[in-house]
Scaffold this motif. Structure first.
Motif, PDB file in Angstrom:
ATOM      1  N   GLY A 117       0.878  -1.218  -0.102  1.00 34.84           N
ATOM      2  CA  GLY A 117      -0.096   0.014  -0.185  1.00 34.84           C
ATOM      3  C   GLY A 117       1.094   1.259  -0.133  1.00 34.84           C
ATOM      4  N   PRO A 118       0.189   2.280   0.039  1.00 33.15           N
ATOM      5  CA  PRO A 118       1.140   3.542   0.466  1.00 33.15           C
ATOM      6  C   PRO A 118       2.134   3.418   1.377  1.00 33.15           C
ATOM      7  CG  PRO A 118      -1.328   4.468  -0.049  1.00 33.15           C
ATOM      8  CD  PRO A 118      -1.017   2.687   0.403  1.00 33.15           C
ATOM      9  N   LEU A 119       3.132   3.971   1.648  1.00 33.44           N
ATOM     10  CA  LEU A 119       4.531   3.432   2.284  1.00 33.44           C
ATOM     11  C   LEU A 119       4.428   4.316   3.704  1.00 33.44           C
ATOM     12  CD1 LEU A 119       7.043   2.752  -0.406  1.00 33.44           C
ATOM     13  CD2 LEU A 119       5.855   1.158   1.003  1.00 33.44           C
ATOM     14  N   THR A 120       3.303   4.802   4.366  1.00 36.32           N
ATOM     15  CA  THR A 120       3.346   5.753   5.365  1.00 36.32           C
ATOM     16  C   THR A 120       3.712   4.826   6.463  1.00 36.32           C
ATOM     17  OG1 THR A 120       1.377   6.616   4.298  1.00 36.32           O
ATOM     18  CG2 THR A 120       1.946   7.291   6.558  1.00 36.32           C
ATOM     19  N   ASN A 121       3.401   3.685   6.819  1.00 40.96           N
ATOM     20  CA  ASN A 121       3.532   2.767   8.163  1.00 40.96           C
ATOM     21  C   ASN A 121       5.213   2.597   8.089  1.00 40.96           C
ATOM     22  OD1 ASN A 121       1.095   2.747   9.144  1.00 40.96           O
ATOM     23  ND2 ASN A 121       0.661   0.904   8.201  1.00 40.96           N
ATOM     24  N   ILE A 122       5.642   2.295   6.939  1.00 39.84           N
ATOM     25  CA  ILE A 122       7.123   1.932   6.700  1.00 39.84           C
ATOM     26  C   ILE A 122       8.028   3.169   7.108  1.00 39.84           C
ATOM     27  CG2 ILE A 122       8.894   0.862   5.444  1.00 39.84           C
ATOM     28  CD1 ILE A 122       6.335  -0.905   6.111  1.00 39.84           C
ATOM     29  N   ALA A 123       7.599   4.530   6.270  1.00 38.44           N
ATOM     30  CA  ALA A 123       8.260   5.469   6.548  1.00 38.44           C
ATOM     31  C   ALA A 123       8.184   6.018   8.064  1.00 38.44           C
ATOM     32  CB  ALA A 123       7.687   6.546   5.940  1.00 38.44           C
ATOM     33  N   ASN A 124       7.111   5.843   8.687  1.00 40.87           N
ATOM     34  CA  ASN A 124       7.028   6.170  10.114  1.00 40.87           C
ATOM     35  C   ASN A 124       8.084   5.194  10.962  1.00 40.87           C
ATOM     36  OD1 ASN A 124       5.294   8.258   9.599  1.00 40.87           O
ATOM     37  ND2 ASN A 124       3.700   6.939  10.141  1.00 40.87           N
ATOM     38  N   ALA A 125       8.210   4.062  10.513  1.00 37.23           N
ATOM     39  CA  ALA A 125       9.049   3.113  11.215  1.00 37.23           C
ATOM     40  C   ALA A 125      10.464   3.310  10.979  1.00 37.23           C
ATOM     41  CB  ALA A 125       8.919   1.586  10.825  1.00 37.23           C
ATOM     42  N   VAL A 126      10.713   3.685   9.839  1.00 37.81           N
ATOM     43  CA  VAL A 126      12.212   4.384   9.508  1.00 37.81           C
ATOM     44  C   VAL A 126      12.449   5.460  10.218  1.00 37.81           C
ATOM     45  CG1 VAL A 126      13.546   5.226   7.621  1.00 37.81           C
ATOM     46  CG2 VAL A 126      12.168   3.202   7.097  1.00 37.81           C
ATOM     47  N   THR A 127      11.674   6.505  10.560  1.00 38.99           N
ATOM     48  CA  THR A 127      11.874   7.658  11.040  1.00 38.99           C
ATOM     49  C   THR A 127      11.929   7.376  12.427  1.00 38.99           C
ATOM     50  OG1 THR A 127      10.676   8.952   9.316  1.00 38.99           O
ATOM     51  CG2 THR A 127      11.041  10.027  11.468  1.00 38.99           C
ATOM     52  N   ALA A 128      11.097   6.578  13.230  1.00 39.45           N
ATOM     53  CA  ALA A 128      11.087   6.402  14.434  1.00 39.45           C
ATOM     54  C   ALA A 128      12.382   5.716  15.133  1.00 39.45           C
ATOM     55  CB  ALA A 128       9.813   5.279  14.845  1.00 39.45           C
ATOM     56  N   SER A 129      12.851   4.753  14.321  1.00 35.81           N
ATOM     57  CA  SER A 129      14.138   3.915  14.603  1.00 35.81           C
ATOM     58  C   SER A 129      15.184   3.762  13.610  1.00 35.81           C
ATOM     59  CB  SER A 129      13.571   2.468  15.196  1.00 35.81           C
ATOM     60  OG  SER A 129      14.740   1.811  15.588  1.00 35.81           O
ATOM     61  N   PRO A 130      16.482   4.419  13.726  1.00 32.29           N
ATOM     62  CA  PRO A 130      17.313   4.254  12.756  1.00 32.29           C
ATOM     63  C   PRO A 130      17.601   2.781  12.398  1.00 32.29           C
ATOM     64  CG  PRO A 130      18.168   5.241  14.856  1.00 32.29           C
ATOM     65  CD  PRO A 130      16.809   5.257  15.043  1.00 32.29           C
ATOM     66  N   SER A 131      17.532   1.809  13.518  1.00 31.96           N
ATOM     67  CA  SER A 131      17.899   0.558  13.404  1.00 31.96           C
ATOM     68  C   SER A 131      16.923  -0.299  12.576  1.00 31.96           C
ATOM     69  CB  SER A 131      17.992  -0.308  14.767  1.00 31.96           C
ATOM     70  OG  SER A 131      16.828  -0.060  15.559  1.00 31.96           O
ATOM     71  N   PHE A 132      15.574   0.266  12.185  1.00 30.81           N
ATOM     72  CA  PHE A 132      14.876  -0.404  11.344  1.00 30.81           C
ATOM     73  C   PHE A 132      15.192  -0.955  10.090  1.00 30.81           C
ATOM     74  CE2 PHE A 132      11.366  -0.842   8.339  1.00 30.81           C
ATOM     75  CZ  PHE A 132      10.552  -1.652   8.790  1.00 30.81           C
ATOM     76  N   ALA A 133      15.775   0.396   9.436  1.00 32.54           N
ATOM     77  CA  ALA A 133      16.335  -0.249   8.057  1.00 32.54           C
ATOM     78  C   ALA A 133      17.366  -1.038   8.079  1.00 32.54           C
ATOM     79  CB  ALA A 133      16.778   1.284   7.502  1.00 32.54           C
ATOM     80  N   ARG A 134      18.373  -1.034   9.071  1.00 33.68           N
ATOM     81  CA  ARG A 134      19.575  -1.970   9.169  1.00 33.68           C
ATOM     82  C   ARG A 134      19.020  -3.304   9.535  1.00 33.68           C
ATOM     83  NH1 ARG A 134      21.889  -0.096  14.067  1.00 33.68           N
ATOM     84  NH2 ARG A 134      20.653  -1.811  15.045  1.00 33.68           N
ATOM     85  N   ASP A 135      17.951  -3.508  10.463  1.00 39.23           N
ATOM     86  CA  ASP A 135      17.565  -4.825  10.878  1.00 39.23           C
ATOM     87  C   ASP A 135      16.525  -5.754  10.192  1.00 39.23           C
ATOM     88  OD1 ASP A 135      19.363  -4.343  12.924  1.00 39.23           O
ATOM     89  OD2 ASP A 135      17.716  -3.682  14.461  1.00 39.23           O
ATOM     90  N   VAL A 136      15.727  -4.915   9.141  1.00 42.36           N
ATOM     91  CA  VAL A 136      14.853  -5.553   8.405  1.00 42.36           C
ATOM     92  C   VAL A 136      15.435  -6.723   7.510  1.00 42.36           C
ATOM     93  CG1 VAL A 136      14.483  -3.853   6.507  1.00 42.36           C
ATOM     94  CG2 VAL A 136      12.711  -5.500   7.266  1.00 42.36           C
ATOM     95  N   ARG A 137      15.034  -7.839   7.457  1.00 43.60           N
ATOM     96  CA  ARG A 137      15.611  -8.951   6.562  1.00 43.60           C
ATOM     97  C   ARG A 137      15.781  -8.317   4.971  1.00 43.60           C
ATOM     98  NH1 ARG A 137      14.465 -12.965   3.341  1.00 43.60           N
ATOM     99  NH2 ARG A 137      16.131 -14.612   2.873  1.00 43.60           N
ATOM    100  N   HIS A 138      14.530  -7.943   4.465  1.00 42.33           N
ATOM    101  CA  HIS A 138      14.363  -7.274   3.350  1.00 42.33           C
ATOM    102  C   HIS A 138      12.888  -6.899   3.299  1.00 42.33           C
ATOM    103  CE1 HIS A 138      16.127  -7.529  -0.833  1.00 42.33           C
ATOM    104  NE2 HIS A 138      14.751  -7.451  -1.077  1.00 42.33           N
ATOM    105  N   LEU A 139      12.796  -5.667   2.197  1.00 41.80           N
ATOM    106  CA  LEU A 139      11.403  -5.274   2.188  1.00 41.80           C
ATOM    107  C   LEU A 139      11.079  -5.523   0.687  1.00 41.80           C
ATOM    108  CD1 LEU A 139      12.064  -1.322   3.273  1.00 41.80           C
ATOM    109  CD2 LEU A 139      10.731  -3.354   4.642  1.00 41.80           C
ATOM    110  N   TRP A 140       9.963  -5.919   0.495  1.00 42.18           N
ATOM    111  CA  TRP A 140       9.228  -6.501  -0.748  1.00 42.18           C
ATOM    112  C   TRP A 140       8.123  -5.475  -0.985  1.00 42.18           C
ATOM    113  CZ3 TRP A 140      12.214 -10.178  -2.827  1.00 42.18           C
ATOM    114  CH2 TRP A 140      12.993 -10.964  -1.867  1.00 42.18           C
ATOM    115  N   ILE A 141       8.359  -4.469  -1.881  1.00 41.19           N
ATOM    116  CA  ILE A 141       7.171  -3.385  -2.234  1.00 41.19           C
ATOM    117  C   ILE A 141       6.713  -3.775  -3.600  1.00 41.19           C
ATOM    118  CG2 ILE A 141       7.124  -0.818  -2.627  1.00 41.19           C
ATOM    119  CD1 ILE A 141       9.273  -0.598  -0.708  1.00 41.19           C
ATOM    120  N   MET A 142       5.214  -3.543  -3.490  1.00 43.24           N
ATOM    121  CA  MET A 142       4.317  -3.261  -4.624  1.00 43.24           C
ATOM    122  C   MET A 142       4.367  -1.883  -4.988  1.00 43.24           C
ATOM    123  SD  MET A 142       1.649  -2.583  -6.588  1.00 43.24           S
ATOM    124  CE  MET A 142       2.159  -2.084  -8.283  1.00 43.24           C
TER     125      MET A 142
END
Length: 285
Positions: A117-142
């Protein structure tokens, strides 16, 4: 594979079909769903109901109602309309971005996130925690379209969020409209799904509702295709890693440069269509 599904389920039927693909994939542990864009409580209740028809009960957490820049939300008007008692569905308390951060950072490198869907939740997670983008195994986006300037719905609905996500440094595979529109589901596919139990019957009704809204008797399974890039990558080809640049209108372009994003470049359309139906039938049965 431990997976969180981030979705605007309830409008285009492809979200519901993607959820069913995940539920019908034995290699997936669907640990949770987060919902985004508009009435996210209603969307969460619908996700909970459909998962329940498959005998499953993942965590379902409502997420961001508004986009980052408070752009208008597109609402089809039929979301949840096929169920008269969705208010009875109990969903999980909390904030979707916090849930995403907690699950991902608790198990670094072990949780995949499928965002359709729109990436608002994912962006909020990235903004809330600098470790999110580092720790996620992979993002699969449509999302996106990489064969021309026309913006795609998910990214143009919240381009500010899309820019944050694609600029986060997380490992990303993105599948755009130029790929997802090469696959169609028709009446024969829906008949096969409908014959497979309560979930199949519900999905048939959801598909036909979407068809009526478009005055068509087919649909492109955009979101299930993005799920399959994770589950059956041999059915696809991918470009080199680089960066996706998001325009102010949500348009998307790929630049082969330093970055961790790759774009899906082709799909084996007939095997992809068969695999989508097979996994949905497996969930429904």
């Amino acid at each position: 594979m431990r997976v969180i599904f981030d979705t605007d389920i309830g409008s285009d039927v492809d979200d519901a079909l993607a959820l069913a693909v995940l539920l019908g994939s034995p290699e997936v542990e669907l640990i949770g769903c987060t919902t985004v864009y508009g009435d996210t409580l209603l969307r969460a209740r619908l996700a909970k109901r459909l998962a329940g028809l498959a005998g499953r009960s993942p965590a379902v957490v409502p997420g961001a109602v508004r986009t980052l820049a408070d752009r208008p939300v597109w609402w089809a008007g039929h979301e949840g309309a096929l169920f008269t008692d969705l208010d009875s569905e109990r969903v999980d308390d909390g904030d979707a971005a916090a849930y995403l951060v907690d699950e991902v950072t608790r198990a670094p490198g072990q949780v995949d996130v499928v965002a359709v869907g729109p990436l608002t939740n994912i962006a909020n997670a990235v903004t809330a925690s600098p470790s999110f983008a580092r720790d996620v195994r992979h993002l699969w986006i449509m999302g996106g379209r990489f064969d021309g300037p026309e913006p795609e719905h998910n990214l143009k609905s919240d381009p500010e969020a899309a820019a944050i996500v694609f600029g986060s440094g997380a490992p990303i595979t993105v599948t755009g409209l130029e790929i997802t529109t090469t696959v169609r589901m028709d009446a024969a596919d829906v008949a096969a799904i409908a014959a497979a139990g309560a979930l199949g019957e519900a999905l048939k009704a959801e598909v036909e509702q979407w068809w009526r809204s478009r005055n068509a008797e087919w649909n492109c399974p955009h979101d299930p295709i993005a799920v399959l890039t994770m589950l059956v990558p041999e059915l696809f080809a991918f470009g080199p890693e680089g960066q996706v640049i998001i325009g102010a209108d949500g348009s998307s372009t790929f630049e082969e440069a330093t970055g961790r994003t790759r774009v899906t470049t082709s799909a084996r359309t007939e095997p992809v269509a068969r695999e989508i139906v097979r996994r949905i039938v497996n969930a429904a049965a």
